[in-house]
Enzyme design. Structure first.
Site, short mmCIF file in Angstrom:
data_model
loop_
_atom_site.label_atom_id
_atom_site.label_comp_id
_atom_site.label_asym_id
_atom_site.label_seq_id
_atom_site.Cartn_x
_atom_site.Cartn_y
_atom_site.Cartn_z
N ASN A 109 -5.81 23.28 -20.10
CA ASN A 109 -4.68 22.52 -19.35
C ASN A 109 -4.05 21.66 -19.93
O ASN A 109 -3.42 20.81 -19.44
CB ASN A 109 -5.55 21.85 -18.03
CG ASN A 109 -6.46 20.79 -18.51
OD1 ASN A 109 -6.65 20.60 -19.78
ND2 ASN A 109 -7.34 20.32 -17.73
N PHE A 128 -19.73 23.01 -19.72
CA PHE A 128 -18.52 23.46 -20.54
C PHE A 128 -18.23 22.51 -21.62
O PHE A 128 -17.15 22.58 -22.33
CB PHE A 128 -17.29 23.41 -19.65
CG PHE A 128 -16.86 22.25 -18.76
CD1 PHE A 128 -16.08 21.04 -19.42
CD2 PHE A 128 -17.57 22.01 -17.29
CE1 PHE A 128 -15.99 19.92 -18.98
CE2 PHE A 128 -17.09 20.65 -16.97
CZ PHE A 128 -16.22 19.62 -17.71
N ARG A 170 -1.60 9.92 -14.58
CA ARG A 170 -2.36 10.94 -14.01
C ARG A 170 -1.73 11.59 -13.11
O ARG A 170 -1.83 12.62 -12.85
CB ARG A 170 -3.61 10.14 -13.42
CG ARG A 170 -4.57 9.48 -14.32
CD ARG A 170 -5.23 10.52 -14.99
NE ARG A 170 -6.08 11.16 -14.38
CZ ARG A 170 -7.33 11.91 -14.70
NH1 ARG A 170 -7.40 11.94 -16.24
NH2 ARG A 170 -8.05 12.73 -13.82
N THR A 209 -7.02 17.98 -12.50
CA THR A 209 -7.64 18.66 -13.58
C THR A 209 -7.70 20.10 -13.58
O THR A 209 -7.31 20.69 -14.53
CB THR A 209 -9.14 18.12 -13.46
OG1 THR A 209 -9.35 16.75 -13.59
CG2 THR A 209 -9.87 18.70 -14.91
N TYR A 231 -14.61 12.70 -25.19
CA TYR A 231 -15.47 13.14 -24.11
C TYR A 231 -16.73 12.69 -23.75
O TYR A 231 -17.66 13.53 -22.90
CB TYR A 231 -15.08 14.50 -24.08
CG TYR A 231 -13.68 15.17 -23.67
CD1 TYR A 231 -13.01 14.71 -22.66
CD2 TYR A 231 -13.06 16.10 -24.52
CE1 TYR A 231 -11.58 15.20 -22.21
CE2 TYR A 231 -11.67 16.44 -24.51
CZ TYR A 231 -11.11 15.85 -22.92
OH TYR A 231 -9.70 16.32 -22.99
N LYS A 266 -2.86 18.63 -25.83
CA LYS A 266 -4.17 19.22 -26.24
C LYS A 266 -3.47 20.64 -27.15
O LYS A 266 -2.36 20.91 -26.99
CB LYS A 266 -5.02 19.83 -25.20
CG LYS A 266 -5.53 18.69 -24.46
CD LYS A 266 -6.32 19.18 -23.40
CE LYS A 266 -7.05 18.04 -22.43
NZ LYS A 266 -7.81 18.90 -21.33
N GLU A 283 -9.98 4.91 -25.15
CA GLU A 283 -9.36 5.87 -25.72
C GLU A 283 -8.26 5.30 -26.78
O GLU A 283 -7.95 5.95 -28.02
CB GLU A 283 -8.60 6.85 -24.75
CG GLU A 283 -9.87 7.61 -23.99
CD GLU A 283 -9.40 8.16 -22.77
OE1 GLU A 283 -8.12 8.08 -22.50
OE2 GLU A 283 -10.22 8.82 -22.09
N ARG A 301 0.83 19.75 -15.30
CA ARG A 301 -0.08 21.11 -15.35
C ARG A 301 0.35 22.02 -14.09
O ARG A 301 0.09 23.18 -14.34
CB ARG A 301 -1.75 20.47 -14.90
CG ARG A 301 -2.32 20.01 -16.25
CD ARG A 301 -3.50 19.26 -15.91
NE ARG A 301 -4.29 18.65 -17.02
CZ ARG A 301 -5.26 17.59 -16.75
NH1 ARG A 301 -5.65 17.28 -15.66
NH2 ARG A 301 -5.93 17.24 -17.96
P1 GDP Z 1 -9.12 15.32 -16.78
O1 GDP Z 1 -9.44 13.97 -16.85
O2 GDP Z 1 -8.30 15.55 -15.67
O3 GDP Z 1 -8.75 15.80 -18.07
O4 GDP Z 1 -10.62 15.96 -16.25
P2 GDP Z 1 -12.11 15.67 -16.72
O5 GDP Z 1 -11.92 14.45 -17.59
O6 GDP Z 1 -12.95 15.85 -15.82
O7 GDP Z 1 -12.29 16.73 -17.97
C1 GDP Z 1 -12.17 16.85 -19.26
C2 GDP Z 1 -11.67 18.02 -19.53
O8 GDP Z 1 -12.51 18.95 -19.48
C3 GDP Z 1 -10.49 18.60 -18.74
O9 GDP Z 1 -9.03 18.50 -18.81
C4 GDP Z 1 -10.68 20.28 -18.94
O10 GDP Z 1 -10.09 20.57 -20.28
C5 GDP Z 1 -12.31 20.23 -19.05
N1 GDP Z 1 -12.85 20.57 -18.05
C6 GDP Z 1 -13.18 20.00 -16.97
N2 GDP Z 1 -13.70 20.58 -15.90
C7 GDP Z 1 -14.15 21.93 -16.52
C8 GDP Z 1 -14.54 23.11 -16.05
O11 GDP Z 1 -15.08 22.99 -14.70
N3 GDP Z 1 -14.53 24.10 -16.93
C9 GDP Z 1 -14.01 24.27 -17.94
N4 GDP Z 1 -14.02 25.18 -19.01
N5 GDP Z 1 -13.28 23.05 -18.44
C10 GDP Z 1 -13.53 21.83 -17.74
MG MG Z 2 -10.85 12.71 -17.78
#
Ligand code: GDP
Ligand code: MG
Length: 163
Positions: free
Chosen positions: A123, A68, A96, A102, A60, A20, A137, A113
């Site tokens: 992250n 968020f 993963r 996350t 997303y 990112k 994707e 991370r």
């Molecule tokens: P990932 O698959 O581990 O990347 O997590 P998710 O698919 O749930 O969320 C996608 C991305 O959204 C995450 O990697 C973070 O960059 C962001 N994100 C997820 N949860 C939060 C949150 O509670 N707050 C904020 N600011 N960003 C979030």
């Molecule tokens: Mg995800």
């Protein structure tokens, strides 16, 4: 046609990984590539892009209702993003695990991370969370013909054996 994410459970399985914008700005692209290479995975797609807002929203889409979401789209669409496709056995699940949780504060030390970041909003890396996500994707980011490279790595037999 062969699925973009290969065949799940075989050496042809593929996942979408993206460094990112924070990871790119912080100079962590090489570290991420190094971890996947050293593990024994094969790079089959790589490019640097500034994704449009539409592209980021599509990527997303499952998070559209989250509070968020706008901030997430602002963050990702600033770019640059280094987008990759990695191939190898169990690469979706292993990717993963290598990335970590996350929320980086919940990520085990030694995960990407867990080693490089401390904020859920910054992250540094994305990885597909399932075969279906990988399929979507890879299509979204590398959907044009010729963007993925099918190649046989010399010495692959030193990585790949089920015997
Ligand atoms: P990932 O698959 O581990 O990347 O997590 P998710 O698919 O749930 O969320 C996608 C991305 O959204 C995450 O990697 C973070 O960059 C962001 N994100 C997820 N949860 C939060 C949150 O509670 N707050 C904020 N600011 N960003 C979030
Ligand atoms: Mg995800």
């Amino acid at each position: 046609a062969k699925p973009l994410a290969g065949v799940k459970g075989t050496f042809s399985e593929r996942t979408f990984i993206a460094v990112k914008p924070d990871g790119v700005h912080r100079g962590l692209v090489g570290k991420v590539i190094q971890r996947f290479e050293e593990r024994g995975y094969k790079l089959v797609g790589l490019k640097q892009v500034v994704p449009s807002r539409d592209m980021t929203e599509e990527h997303y889409a499952d998070l559209k209702k989250k509070p968020f979401f706008k901030g997430l789209v602002d963050y990702m669409s600033q770019g640059p993003v280094v987008a990759m496709v990695w191939e190898g056995k169990d690469v979706i699940r292993q990717g993963r695990a290598m990335i970590g949780a996350t929320n980086p504060l919940e990520s085990a030390p030694g995960t990407i991370r867990g080693q490089y970041c401390i904020s859920v909003g910054r992250n540094i890396i994305h990885g597909s969370d399932s075969f279906e996500s990988a399929e979507k994707e890879i299509g979204l980011w590398f959907g044009k013909a010729g963007e993925l490279v099918d190649w046989t790595q010399s010495g692959a037999e030193w990585v790949q054996s089920d015997n």
